[in-house]
Design a protein around this motif. Structure first.
Motif, short mmCIF file in Angstrom:
data_model
loop_
_atom_site.label_atom_id
_atom_site.label_comp_id
_atom_site.label_asym_id
_atom_site.label_seq_id
_atom_site.Cartn_x
_atom_site.Cartn_y
_atom_site.Cartn_z
N LEU A 41 10.39 -3.88 -13.90
CA LEU A 41 9.11 -3.81 -14.42
C LEU A 41 8.17 -5.04 -14.26
N HIS A 42 6.87 -5.00 -13.66
CA HIS A 42 6.26 -6.12 -13.44
C HIS A 42 4.83 -5.94 -14.08
N ARG A 43 4.29 -7.17 -14.23
CA ARG A 43 2.89 -7.21 -14.23
C ARG A 43 2.25 -7.91 -12.99
N ALA A 44 1.30 -7.08 -12.15
CA ALA A 44 1.11 -7.64 -10.73
C ALA A 44 -0.11 -7.76 -10.82
N ARG A 45 -0.72 -8.47 -9.67
CA ARG A 45 -2.14 -8.61 -9.46
C ARG A 45 -2.57 -8.30 -8.16
N ALA A 61 5.82 -11.85 -9.75
CA ALA A 61 6.15 -13.06 -10.41
C ALA A 61 7.39 -14.05 -9.37
N GLY A 62 7.01 -15.08 -9.32
CA GLY A 62 8.01 -15.76 -8.36
C GLY A 62 7.60 -16.07 -7.00
N GLY A 63 6.17 -15.57 -6.93
CA GLY A 63 5.48 -15.65 -5.44
C GLY A 63 5.83 -14.37 -4.52
N GLU A 64 6.57 -13.53 -4.95
CA GLU A 64 6.81 -12.47 -3.92
C GLU A 64 5.69 -11.53 -3.92
N THR A 65 5.55 -10.70 -2.81
CA THR A 65 4.51 -9.79 -2.54
C THR A 65 5.16 -8.26 -2.14
N GLY A 66 4.76 -7.59 -3.32
CA GLY A 66 4.96 -6.24 -3.31
C GLY A 66 3.72 -5.24 -2.69
N PHE A 67 4.14 -4.01 -2.04
CA PHE A 67 3.52 -3.20 -1.39
C PHE A 67 3.25 -1.95 -2.27
N LEU A 68 1.98 -1.45 -2.70
CA LEU A 68 1.68 -0.23 -3.56
C LEU A 68 1.21 0.91 -2.78
N PRO A 69 1.80 1.85 -2.32
CA PRO A 69 1.17 2.88 -1.65
C PRO A 69 -0.08 3.58 -2.37
N GLU A 70 -0.92 4.01 -1.88
CA GLU A 70 -2.00 4.92 -2.60
C GLU A 70 -1.74 5.97 -3.18
N SER A 71 -0.67 6.52 -2.70
CA SER A 71 0.12 7.80 -3.35
C SER A 71 0.95 7.45 -4.48
N ALA A 72 1.08 6.20 -4.82
CA ALA A 72 1.78 5.82 -6.02
C ALA A 72 0.93 5.37 -6.97
N VAL A 73 -0.40 5.54 -6.92
CA VAL A 73 -1.46 4.99 -8.06
C VAL A 73 -2.16 6.20 -8.42
N GLY A 74 -2.01 6.27 -9.94
CA GLY A 74 -2.59 7.48 -10.68
C GLY A 74 -2.05 8.71 -10.55
N ALA A 75 -2.67 9.62 -11.39
CA ALA A 75 -2.00 10.98 -11.55
C ALA A 75 -2.45 11.97 -10.09
N ALA A 76 -3.59 11.70 -9.44
CA ALA A 76 -4.08 12.18 -8.33
C ALA A 76 -4.47 11.17 -7.29
N LYS A 77 -3.80 11.65 -6.12
CA LYS A 77 -4.11 10.81 -4.91
C LYS A 77 -5.54 10.81 -4.51
N GLN A 78 -5.85 9.27 -4.12
CA GLN A 78 -7.33 9.12 -3.76
C GLN A 78 -7.15 7.92 -2.87
N PRO A 79 -8.21 7.75 -2.09
CA PRO A 79 -8.21 6.35 -1.17
C PRO A 79 -8.13 5.42 -2.09
N ILE A 80 -7.37 4.34 -1.75
CA ILE A 80 -6.88 3.20 -2.32
C ILE A 80 -8.05 2.31 -2.85
N ALA A 81 -9.34 2.28 -2.18
CA ALA A 81 -10.50 1.54 -2.51
C ALA A 81 -11.02 2.07 -3.93
N ARG A 82 -10.74 3.40 -4.09
CA ARG A 82 -11.37 3.97 -5.31
C ARG A 82 -10.53 3.79 -6.29
N ALA A 83 -9.06 3.62 -6.11
CA ALA A 83 -8.23 3.67 -7.37
C ALA A 83 -8.04 2.52 -7.99
N ILE A 84 -8.08 1.20 -7.10
CA ILE A 84 -7.81 0.18 -7.74
C ILE A 84 -8.93 -1.08 -7.25
N SER A 85 -8.94 -2.28 -7.62
CA SER A 85 -9.70 -3.07 -6.98
C SER A 85 -9.11 -4.56 -6.91
#
Length: 384
Positions: A41-45, A61-85
């Motif tokens: 579990l992470h808090r990531a920016r 944490a530690g300088g690693e970069t992860g990838f978050l698919p838009e399908s894994a954001v929120g309850a309903a799939k929507q374009p990534i630019a609308r889901a997060i900033s």
């Protein structure tokens, strides 16, 4: 009854699942000083939105970069630019470990308990909030009927707290016998002998893994049924090796000989052999006569962890494991590790490995550098 065995040695935990026939059915290699991060579990920016990739990149944490698919954001799939900033902090969990030069895969779809745990953490920048479950716990939850046996008292206490004292047994002898150790040695190399003759040859590449069936002496026989029997054993063993080695992505299997029609008869047995592995599926027999298999990437494949050939770290940890066994069999002696500089550097860079070795030996381990040596050897040293 299935059985889970957890063997601890300096710098490494090796976990095996034995089926009802006491046959190796699953294997996981963990290095606690350098965990793969699955389930963490992470808090990531959010650092960059990637609409073309249908996702976003997050600083962890530690300088690693992860990838978050838009399908894994929120309850309903929507374009990534609308889901997060960009600049937003998110609570995420690692769903696929970093491997093959790619960073970890993340999800922001957490359970209420996970989200609450991240929310309760002290404010600040990217942070690791909690580690994911170790392999033994994952196997125990997937196989609730299985007993668990370990040769590590600290791990036994930890697992009893999670699974209950009745399910976890502490062994005062190594839990892996010679037969299991011999099979694990095979997992570190490309060749797997087949019962009755022949062998599998396993060749991982960055793009795919090729598995070839070498019929050996059976190749010259005029008995077509002998070739069919060999290939039947080969497809079953190939499915098993795919799981044991955590092979993933595209996998091509080339059986030995056989006409296209006869090759097609092996599709059913191969699909059945792959069926117990929820990550794998048979796509079919391709136009080149190769069976095409797809396996989901979750953990790094074993050859990436061990090195191909064995990395200096893997050689050093194997030597420490031998030293711990020798010390248990012959306590009170002093030991030295004679190794190439790259081996000693790799061991020093793995947190806890040399300290755990000293604790297992009951005395500091003497390190002897030999620039011309390949690998590492453990030897007894005289007192005084």
């Amino acid at each position: 009854m299935t059985l889970i065995l957890l063997s601890a040695s300096p710098g490494e935990w090796r976990t095996a699942l034995l089926d009802e026939d006491e046959r190796l059915a699953a294997f996981h290699l963990e290095r606690p000083g350098r965990p793969d991060g699955l389930g963490d579990l992470h808090r990531a920016r959010v650092t960059a939105l990637a609409p073309a990739m249908a996702g976003a990149f997050l600083a962890m944490a530690g300088g690693e970069t992860g990838f978050l698919p838009e399908s894994a954001v929120g309850a309903a799939k929507q374009p990534i630019a609308r889901a997060i900033s960009e600049g937003q902090y998110l609570a995420v969990r690692v769903t696929r470990a970093a491997q093959g030069g790619k960073g970890p895969r993340l999800t922001a779809r957490l359970t209420p308990a996970e989200a609450a745990r991240v929310a309760a953490a002290p404010a600040g920048g990217p942070a690791l909030i909690a580690r994911g479950p170790v392999a033994a716990l994952r196997l125990a939850r997937a196989h609730p009927e299985a007993m668990l046996r370990t040769d590590s008292a600290p791990l036994a206490a930890r697992l009893r707290a999670a699974l209950g004292p009745a399910r976890v047994a502490l062994s005062h002898a190594p839990v892996f016998d010679e037969a299991i150790e011999a099979e694990l040695d095979l997992l570190a190399g490309p060749e797997v002998p087949l019962p009755g003759g022949g062998r599998l040859l396993i060749h991982p590449t960055p793009a795919l893994t090729a598995i070839d069936v070498d019929a050996g002496s059976i190749a010259g026989t005029r008995d077509p049924e002998a070739q069919l029997r060999l290939n039947g054993a080969a497809v079953a063993e190939a499915a098993r090796q795919i799981r044991l080695r955590s092979l993933a992505g595209a996998i091509l299997l080339d059986v030995a000989g056989l006409t296209a029609k006869r090759r097609a008869t092996l599709a059913g047995p191969l699909a059945a052999a792959l069926a117990p592995d929820p990550l794998a599926r048979l796509l079919g027999l391709g136009p080149l006569g190769l069976f095409e298999i797809q396996r989901q990437r979750i953990h790094p494949p074993l050859h990436e962890l061990l090195g191909w050939p064995l990395s200096p770290l893997s050689q050093g940890l194997a030597a420490l494991r031998r030293a711990a066994r020798e010390a248990a069999a012959r306590p009170g002696r002093r030991w030295a590790l004679r190794a190439a500089p790259a081996v000693l550097t790799a061991l020093a860079d793995l947190p806890g490995a040399l300290e755990e070795a000293a604790a297992a030996l009951g005395t500091p381990l003497q390190l002897l550098v030999e620039p011309g040596r390949s690998g590492a050897e453990i030897e007894e040293r005289p007192h005084g």
